[in-house]
Design an enzyme around this catalytic site. Structure first.
Site, PDB file in Angstrom:
ATOM      1  N   ARG A  70     -21.202 -27.245   9.464  1.00  0.00           N
ATOM      2  CA  ARG A  70     -20.379 -26.109   9.028  1.00  0.00           C
ATOM      3  C   ARG A  70     -20.761 -24.883   9.851  1.00  0.00           C
ATOM      4  O   ARG A  70     -21.893 -24.755  10.304  1.00  0.00           O
ATOM      5  CB  ARG A  70     -20.639 -25.805   7.546  1.00  0.00           C
ATOM      6  CG  ARG A  70     -20.087 -26.823   6.593  1.00  0.00           C
ATOM      7  CD  ARG A  70     -20.233 -26.357   5.148  1.00  0.00           C
ATOM      8  NE  ARG A  70     -21.606 -26.281   4.721  1.00  0.00           N
ATOM      9  CZ  ARG A  70     -22.324 -25.167   4.603  1.00  0.00           C
ATOM     10  NH1 ARG A  70     -21.785 -23.993   4.885  1.00  0.00           N
ATOM     11  NH2 ARG A  70     -23.567 -25.183   4.206  1.00  0.00           N
ATOM     12  N   TYR A 198     -15.047 -31.492  12.286  1.00  0.00           N
ATOM     13  CA  TYR A 198     -16.211 -31.977  11.542  1.00  0.00           C
ATOM     14  C   TYR A 198     -16.260 -31.514  10.085  1.00  0.00           C
ATOM     15  O   TYR A 198     -16.125 -30.325   9.778  1.00  0.00           O
ATOM     16  CB  TYR A 198     -17.504 -31.525  12.233  1.00  0.00           C
ATOM     17  CG  TYR A 198     -18.716 -32.026  11.483  1.00  0.00           C
ATOM     18  CD1 TYR A 198     -19.144 -33.338  11.651  1.00  0.00           C
ATOM     19  CD2 TYR A 198     -19.367 -31.224  10.570  1.00  0.00           C
ATOM     20  CE1 TYR A 198     -20.214 -33.825  10.921  1.00  0.00           C
ATOM     21  CE2 TYR A 198     -20.440 -31.699   9.840  1.00  0.00           C
ATOM     22  CZ  TYR A 198     -20.865 -32.998  10.020  1.00  0.00           C
ATOM     23  OH  TYR A 198     -21.912 -33.487   9.300  1.00  0.00           O
ATOM     24  N   LYS A 207     -15.534 -27.836   0.506  1.00  0.00           N
ATOM     25  CA  LYS A 207     -16.119 -26.508   0.329  1.00  0.00           C
ATOM     26  C   LYS A 207     -15.035 -25.420   0.297  1.00  0.00           C
ATOM     27  O   LYS A 207     -15.137 -24.446  -0.447  1.00  0.00           O
ATOM     28  CB  LYS A 207     -17.110 -26.210   1.451  1.00  0.00           C
ATOM     29  CG  LYS A 207     -18.224 -27.235   1.584  1.00  0.00           C
ATOM     30  CD  LYS A 207     -19.091 -27.281   0.366  1.00  0.00           C
ATOM     31  CE  LYS A 207     -20.295 -28.167   0.617  1.00  0.00           C
ATOM     32  NZ  LYS A 207     -21.178 -28.235  -0.554  1.00  0.00           N
ATOM     33  N   HIS A 227     -21.440 -25.097  -7.176  1.00  0.00           N
ATOM     34  CA  HIS A 227     -22.048 -26.009  -6.199  1.00  0.00           C
ATOM     35  C   HIS A 227     -23.128 -26.807  -6.929  1.00  0.00           C
ATOM     36  O   HIS A 227     -24.323 -26.564  -6.740  1.00  0.00           O
ATOM     37  CB  HIS A 227     -22.633 -25.152  -5.067  1.00  0.00           C
ATOM     38  CG  HIS A 227     -23.079 -25.935  -3.881  1.00  0.00           C
ATOM     39  ND1 HIS A 227     -23.926 -25.426  -2.929  1.00  0.00           N
ATOM     40  CD2 HIS A 227     -22.804 -27.187  -3.483  1.00  0.00           C
ATOM     41  CE1 HIS A 227     -24.146 -26.320  -2.000  1.00  0.00           C
ATOM     42  NE2 HIS A 227     -23.481 -27.409  -2.310  1.00  0.00           N
ATOM     43  N   SER A 249     -29.220 -26.650   0.274  1.00  0.00           N
ATOM     44  CA  SER A 249     -29.316 -27.919   0.995  1.00  0.00           C
ATOM     45  C   SER A 249     -30.788 -28.226   1.319  1.00  0.00           C
ATOM     46  O   SER A 249     -31.631 -27.329   1.338  1.00  0.00           O
ATOM     47  CB  SER A 249     -28.467 -27.899   2.261  1.00  0.00           C
ATOM     48  OG  SER A 249     -28.770 -26.772   2.994  1.00  0.00           O
ATOM     49  N   ALA A 250     -31.054 -29.521   1.550  1.00  0.00           N
ATOM     50  CA  ALA A 250     -32.402 -30.034   1.858  1.00  0.00           C
ATOM     51  C   ALA A 250     -33.346 -29.980   0.658  1.00  0.00           C
ATOM     52  O   ALA A 250     -34.558 -29.938   0.819  1.00  0.00           O
ATOM     53  CB  ALA A 250     -33.024 -29.305   3.048  1.00  0.00           C
ATOM     54  N   CYS A 251     -32.793 -29.968  -0.546  1.00  0.00           N
ATOM     55  CA  CYS A 251     -33.635 -30.013  -1.741  1.00  0.00           C
ATOM     56  C   CYS A 251     -33.437 -31.296  -2.528  1.00  0.00           C
ATOM     57  O   CYS A 251     -33.915 -31.423  -3.653  1.00  0.00           O
ATOM     58  CB  CYS A 251     -33.347 -28.816  -2.637  1.00  0.00           C
ATOM     59  SG  CYS A 251     -33.888 -27.261  -1.938  1.00  0.00           S
ATOM     60  N   THR A 254     -28.420 -34.931  -3.806  1.00  0.00           N
ATOM     61  CA  THR A 254     -27.812 -36.259  -3.973  1.00  0.00           C
ATOM     62  C   THR A 254     -28.838 -37.221  -4.563  1.00  0.00           C
ATOM     63  O   THR A 254     -28.509 -38.049  -5.414  1.00  0.00           O
ATOM     64  CB  THR A 254     -27.265 -36.766  -2.619  1.00  0.00           C
ATOM     65  OG1 THR A 254     -26.314 -35.804  -2.146  1.00  0.00           O
ATOM     66  CG2 THR A 254     -26.562 -38.107  -2.757  1.00  0.00           C
ATOM     67  N   ASP A 276     -22.142 -32.932  -5.822  1.00  0.00           N
ATOM     68  CA  ASP A 276     -22.058 -31.692  -5.037  1.00  0.00           C
ATOM     69  C   ASP A 276     -21.327 -30.541  -5.737  1.00  0.00           C
ATOM     70  O   ASP A 276     -21.734 -29.398  -5.584  1.00  0.00           O
ATOM     71  CB  ASP A 276     -21.372 -31.990  -3.700  1.00  0.00           C
ATOM     72  CG  ASP A 276     -21.581 -30.901  -2.659  1.00  0.00           C
ATOM     73  OD1 ASP A 276     -22.688 -30.333  -2.616  1.00  0.00           O
ATOM     74  OD2 ASP A 276     -20.651 -30.608  -1.900  1.00  0.00           O
ATOM     75  N   SER A 367     -25.999 -35.991  10.427  1.00  0.00           N
ATOM     76  CA  SER A 367     -25.029 -37.096  10.433  1.00  0.00           C
ATOM     77  C   SER A 367     -24.733 -37.504   8.986  1.00  0.00           C
ATOM     78  O   SER A 367     -25.558 -37.305   8.087  1.00  0.00           O
ATOM     79  CB  SER A 367     -25.555 -38.271  11.246  1.00  0.00           C
ATOM     80  OG  SER A 367     -26.829 -38.654  10.793  1.00  0.00           O
ATOM     81  N   ARG A 368     -23.576 -38.098   8.791  1.00  0.00           N
ATOM     82  CA  ARG A 368     -23.048 -38.243   7.423  1.00  0.00           C
ATOM     83  C   ARG A 368     -22.476 -39.614   7.138  1.00  0.00           C
ATOM     84  O   ARG A 368     -22.028 -40.318   8.046  1.00  0.00           O
ATOM     85  CB  ARG A 368     -21.908 -37.230   7.230  1.00  0.00           C
ATOM     86  CG  ARG A 368     -22.326 -35.781   7.352  1.00  0.00           C
ATOM     87  CD  ARG A 368     -22.847 -35.253   6.054  1.00  0.00           C
ATOM     88  NE  ARG A 368     -23.582 -34.010   6.226  1.00  0.00           N
ATOM     89  CZ  ARG A 368     -23.986 -33.260   5.208  1.00  0.00           C
ATOM     90  NH1 ARG A 368     -23.724 -33.616   3.972  1.00  0.00           N
ATOM     91  NH2 ARG A 368     -24.690 -32.158   5.424  1.00  0.00           N
ATOM     92  N   ARG A 399     -36.974 -24.935  -2.878  1.00  0.00           N
ATOM     93  CA  ARG A 399     -38.296 -25.339  -2.375  1.00  0.00           C
ATOM     94  C   ARG A 399     -39.210 -24.141  -2.425  1.00  0.00           C
ATOM     95  O   ARG A 399     -39.020 -23.206  -1.648  1.00  0.00           O
ATOM     96  CB  ARG A 399     -38.184 -25.743  -0.903  1.00  0.00           C
ATOM     97  CG  ARG A 399     -37.540 -27.040  -0.662  1.00  0.00           C
ATOM     98  CD  ARG A 399     -37.464 -27.320   0.833  1.00  0.00           C
ATOM     99  NE  ARG A 399     -36.940 -28.646   1.007  1.00  0.00           N
ATOM    100  CZ  ARG A 399     -37.699 -29.731   1.194  1.00  0.00           C
ATOM    101  NH1 ARG A 399     -39.001 -29.620   1.333  1.00  0.00           N
ATOM    102  NH2 ARG A 399     -37.156 -30.918   1.299  1.00  0.00           N
ATOM    103  N   ASN A 495     -38.948 -37.245 -11.159  1.00  0.00           N
ATOM    104  CA  ASN A 495     -38.338 -36.025 -11.691  1.00  0.00           C
ATOM    105  C   ASN A 495     -37.713 -36.268 -13.061  1.00  0.00           C
ATOM    106  O   ASN A 495     -37.442 -35.325 -13.811  1.00  0.00           O
ATOM    107  CB  ASN A 495     -37.278 -35.481 -10.720  1.00  0.00           C
ATOM    108  CG  ASN A 495     -37.902 -35.023  -9.415  1.00  0.00           C
ATOM    109  OD1 ASN A 495     -39.094 -34.696  -9.383  1.00  0.00           O
ATOM    110  ND2 ASN A 495     -37.131 -35.012  -8.338  1.00  0.00           N
TER     111      ASN A 495
HETATM  112  O1  O2Y Z   1     -22.198 -29.800   7.593  1.00  0.00           O
HETATM  113  C1  O2Y Z   1     -21.200 -30.050   6.894  1.00  0.00           C
HETATM  114  O2  O2Y Z   1     -20.049 -29.850   7.247  1.00  0.00           O
HETATM  115  C2  O2Y Z   1     -21.390 -30.614   5.594  1.00  0.00           C
HETATM  116  S1  O2Y Z   1     -22.237 -29.568   4.507  1.00  0.00           S
HETATM  117  C3  O2Y Z   1     -22.293 -30.385   2.983  1.00  0.00           C
HETATM  118  C4  O2Y Z   1     -21.768 -31.641   2.851  1.00  0.00           C
HETATM  119  C5  O2Y Z   1     -21.811 -32.279   1.634  1.00  0.00           C
HETATM  120  C6  O2Y Z   1     -22.356 -31.616   0.571  1.00  0.00           C
HETATM  121  N1  O2Y Z   1     -22.867 -30.383   0.695  1.00  0.00           N
HETATM  122  C7  O2Y Z   1     -22.880 -29.768   1.882  1.00  0.00           C
HETATM  123  C8  O2Y Z   1     -23.503 -28.395   1.900  1.00  0.00           C
HETATM  124  O3  O2Y Z   1     -23.697 -27.782   2.928  1.00  0.00           O
HETATM  125  O4  O2Y Z   1     -23.808 -27.902   0.803  1.00  0.00           O
HETATM  126 MN    MN Z   2     -23.156 -29.017  -0.919  1.00  0.00          MN
END
Ligand code: O2Y
Ligand code: MN
Length: 583
Positions: A70, A198, A207, A227, A249-251, A254, A276, A367-368, A399, A495
């Site tokens: 993004r 993308y 989003k 979110h 993100s990164a916490c 999912t 999400d 990557s997704r 975090r 958790n």
């Molecule tokens: O980088 C992207 O386009 C995807 S970002 C994303 C994708 C799935 C769920 N959450 C996110 C996010 O950035 O919160």
């Molecule tokens: Mn998200």
């Protein structure tokens, strides 16, 4: 289904006059249409079919090298008044934005096909679902939207003759990152996205609609577009309670949504409703009810393994689109942290030969996989319930190496809004060069709130006054570290132990200690049964709060609040009360 909706027909005609595609294809969502599009995408080289035995129905795609995430700095909220977008959003006046975007879209679909994708955000037939239509020149977008939303005739049927739909226009144009723009026009329920192919930039239901436009609709109509993951916990007596969670993100959002309870918790089950986004409304019973507006998961591949998240990995075993992971010579996929040995040779996400000796990563870190939620082994039986699920508790988290304890509960709703409004995460090495920098991301909505964040906090406060039986609000932190910088709490499935305390609090089954930051558990009330190598003293350590650390935290919150132009007085009062409690 032939479209007879006059507003839709006129708008598609207008957009086609601007973008000038060679042909227009109306998407109906059928299996035959999917098969046709896949054949076309594979024969043009845009997508690759993966091995039918290993990954039936799966496709692979690589984006342009400059187009892998993004683009927040190129994402705009275009409202008549700049203050309505607020100081935390990029803003452009609608007339200026439309003029610039018209220039970029003019003739951009010449030689290409424009696909008209009607789609639903929310379960079919649900009164809370909303219709969007995305016009795009990308087959990849169509095939992804087919997984992420309820697409085609089902949406046209729900729309009927109504002019009420979110108008999305996406064009790949030249994938020029200098001319990439993601523009939101909340006053027109319109999204225009250009020069990207993308993810979050182009799957406009996610989003752009379900958070940025929907947060505006929710503000106007009196509900919440957040979110947040939604999970359900079934206890051995069959009672199911639902919890939402907002994390930057990164916490591990999912992972938490798909958690597997530890062995000691016999008879408990965890179900995923969404990973999400949550749309939540007040039900007739005075509770908050939430739906997942999406139909699929757009998850980060690296780090997803049978150890970290078996349910996510199993969801991707068929009918999944993989983007920017590594491709093996036998039609399989691989990524770092998959938990299986690296292939001897592969093609990396850039399309170059790769071996385990390569210095570059095989898969892009962002990557997704795009996978149908219905394939998730722990999907909730209620995930498509038209009325949604009743929410008992909401979690905020990030975090934090030292500041936040493992878990605490807010004193009440308004204090909970303060906890969400001040939530923060520290940067990891993977995220940026600077490690440990505190980033405040209120309710994990900073990049996704489509209006002034001060008004957003006020909306939360107003909602609290309307909800007779509001969810209880908690803060969690799985990431406290020891002197060596190592995580103390084991996280992942463990958790669940914290979730159990959260639900016990909701049920009034356990008391708590009142501290300056909120209600905290007594160490004996977090069940440590079977948790090898983790002692009650370790737990006491991560349930402690250090006044010196919180003195810095208070300074950080003051700086954070100073950035808002419309901060509600209730938030300033909460900060003053926090200071007083520490004094
Ligand atoms: O980088 C992207 O386009 C995807 S970002 C994303 C994708 C799935 C769920 N959450 C996110 C996010 O950035 O919160
Ligand atoms: Mn998200």
């Amino acid at each position: 289904m032939v479209c007879t909706n006059k507003t839709v027909l006129q708008w598609v005609k207008d957009m086609a006059e601007l973008t000038k595609p060679d042909q227009i294809v109306w998407i109906d969502g059928s299996k035959a249409e999917k098969d046709r599009l896949e054949i076309e995408a594979v024969s043009s080289g845009e997508m690759t079919r993966l091995d039918e035995k290993k990954l039936p129905g799966c496709l692979y795609h690589r984006t342009a090298l400059n187009d892998v995430a993004r683009v927040e700095h190129r994402t705009f909220i275009c409202t008549s008044k700049k203050d309505d977008a607020g100081p935390t959003n990029n803003w452009m006046a609608p007339a200026e934005a439309y003029a610039m975007m018209r220039g970029l879209f003019d003739g951009s679909m010449k030689g290409r096909t424009m696909y008209v994708i009607p789609y639903l955000m929310g379960p079919a037939g649900s009164p809370v679902s909303k219709v969007g239509i995305e016009l795009t020149d990308s087959i990849y977008v169509v095939l992804n939207m087919r997984i992420m939303t309820r697409m085609g005739d089902v949406a046209m049927k729900q729309l009927g003759d109504s002019p009420e739909f979110v108008r999305g226009l996406h064009g790949k144009a030249q994938i020029d990152e200098e001319k990439r723009y993601i523009m939101h026009f909340p006053e027109d329920n319109t999204i225009w996205s250009v020069n990207s192919g993308y993810g979050g930039n182009v799957l406009l239901g996610k989003k752009c609609f379900a958070l940025r436009i929907a947060s505006n609709l929710a503000h106007r109509e009196g509900w919440l577009a957040e979110h947040m993951l939604i999970l359900g916990i079934e206890s051995p007596d069959g009672k199911v309670q639902y919890v939402t969670g907002a994390f930057p993100s990164a916490c591990g959002k999912t992972n938490l949504a798909m958690l597997i309870p530890p062995a000691y918790a016999k008879g408990y089950k965890v179900f995923t409703v969404g990973d999400d986004i949550a749309w939540m409304r007040i039900g007739e019973d005075g509770r908050l009810w939430g739906v997942n507006p999406e139909a699929g998961f757009f998850g980060v591949a690296p780090g997803t393994s049978m150890k970290s998240n078996p349910n996510a990995l199993l969801t991707t075993k068929s009918n999944t689109i993989f983007t920017n992971v590594a491709l093996t010579s036998d039609g399989d996929v691989w990524w770092e942290g998959m938990g299986v040995p690296a292939p001897a040779t592969a093609t990396d996400w850039k399309g170059n030969p790769w071996t385990p000796a390569s210095t570059e990563k095989a898969a892009n870190p962002n990557s997704r996989f795009t996978a149908p939620a219905s394939q998730c082994p722990c999907i909730s039986p209620k995930w498509e319930a038209p009325e949604g699920v009743p929410i008992s508790a909401m979690l905020f988290g990030g975090r934090r190496a030292k500041a936040a304890p493992l878990v605490y509960q807010s004193f009440d709703w308004e204090h909970g809004v303060f906890v969400g409004a001040t939530m923060a995460s520290e940067t990891t090495a993977a995220a940026s060069g600077a490690v440990g920098v505190v980033r405040r991301d209120p309710m994990a909505m900073l990049p996704f709130c489509g209006y002034n964040m001060g008004d957003y906090f006020a909306h939360w406060i107003a909602m609290g006054k309307k909800i007779k039986n509001p969810p209880k609000i908690f803060n969690v932190n799985w990431f406290r570290t020891n002197e060596a910088g190592k995580f103390i709490w084991p996280g992942y499935g463990e958790n669940f132990r914290v979730l159990q305390w959260v639900l016990d609090r909701c049920d009034g089954k356990v008391d708590a200690v009142s501290t300056p930051i909120g209600y905290m558990p007594k160490a004996e009330d977090i069940d440590l049964t079977g948790l090898e190598g983790f002692t009650k003293e370790d737990l006491e350590g991560i349930l402690s709060i250090d006044p010196a650390v919180w003195a810095d935290e208070i300074k950080g919150i003051e700086e954070h609040f100073a950035k808002f132009d419309r901060l509600p007085k209730e938030m300033a009062a909460q900060l003053a009360a926090l200071k007083k409690r520490f004094a």
